[in-house]
Enzyme design. Sequence first.
Site, short mmCIF file in Angstrom:
data_model
loop_
_atom_site.label_atom_id
_atom_site.label_comp_id
_atom_site.label_asym_id
_atom_site.label_seq_id
_atom_site.Cartn_x
_atom_site.Cartn_y
_atom_site.Cartn_z
N GLY A 17 46.12 59.66 79.41
CA GLY A 17 45.64 60.16 78.12
C GLY A 17 45.82 61.67 78.00
O GLY A 17 46.91 62.18 78.25
N GLY A 37 54.29 44.08 74.27
CA GLY A 37 55.74 43.93 74.41
C GLY A 37 56.47 44.39 73.16
O GLY A 37 57.40 45.21 73.22
N ASP A 55 52.02 52.06 75.03
CA ASP A 55 53.24 51.29 74.69
C ASP A 55 54.33 52.21 74.14
O ASP A 55 55.52 52.00 74.40
CB ASP A 55 52.92 50.20 73.66
O1 RIB Z 1 48.49 48.29 73.61
C1 RIB Z 1 48.04 48.08 72.31
C2 RIB Z 1 48.21 46.65 71.94
O2 RIB Z 1 47.37 45.87 72.77
C3 RIB Z 1 47.80 46.29 70.53
O3 RIB Z 1 48.84 46.40 69.61
C4 RIB Z 1 47.26 44.89 70.68
O4 RIB Z 1 48.02 43.95 70.00
C5 RIB Z 1 47.20 44.62 72.17
O5 RIB Z 1 48.25 43.84 72.58
#
Ligand code: RIB
Length: 317
Positions: free
Chosen positions: A232, A50, A264
Amino acid sequence: MSNSPSATAVHDVVVVGSCMTDLVSFAPRLPKPGETIHGHKFFIGFGGKGANQCIQAARLGAKAAMVCKVGNDTFGENYIENFKSNGISTEYVAQTSEASTGVASITVNDDGQNEIVIVAGANLLLNSEDLEQASNAIRCAKVVVCQLEIQTAISLEALKIAHDAGVKTIFNPAPATADLDPDFYKKTDVFCCNETEAEILTGVEVSNVEDAGKAGSILLEKGCSAVIITMGVKGSLLMSLENQTPCHIPTRKVKAVDTTGAGDSFVGALAFYMAHYPCMELEEMSRRACDIATVSIQSQGTQTSYPSRAQLPQELF
Ligand code: RIB
């Protein structure tokens, strides 16, 4: 957390999700079960899906707020400072003495691939009262983003509040579980997952673009408006209710140094584009988000590798 949520602050992007302190070891390869190997580098960084997504959106220029819970400990204090130094509102960042700030043990090999174990800690104590405090911000946001590193019911509640108020929602079902509540699909505008998550959710083994198309169709049938499967080096695949023909978006080939948090970075960038360019085609947003995530894999760390607007070609904006 403040007791009087501001009625006036309107955020582009509100993320309801996790914060983790990442404990990252670099080693030539990932260890086998029961094996101990020597690594060559260690560092502590800021992570959690998040928070990573929120940081990436903010670095691109989104006015962002995080709704989350950290421990009443040094990791938690440091995390709040991290949000502030990235210009993110901490009005809805709560602290608890009942659990420690979440941590993630991460191993990265020489090919940039990783293995992650999380202990979510305080993240699992984010509750309905915390959401109530943030409900104005959620209802007034342009885009709300959720994942699954907090209680599933709280993620779903946040998506419902947003969706029912007409706010665009992005759901990143990570870490995925096969028995995901069907309401998640109905409350999601853009359902964004990676190949592994798509496989867990649909039962379709996803190893190429064609498989991703099959998995995407199943996810669309479950009720979301659009699905993006990130793959990827193979780029991403987009399908929507409007255009159910799978659209493959390839990406540039680069040397991967550390892929941790690339998904993310993609989600955070997508949230930025949905908030700032609502009329842009989702395909173009995905292409640009992919470009940004590709930058993030070329240096070590999670948030440390996320580019800011000034570091990116201006044609992305
Ligand atoms: O998606 C990567 C994240 O997954 C990392 O930063 C780790 O904290 C986990 O939540």
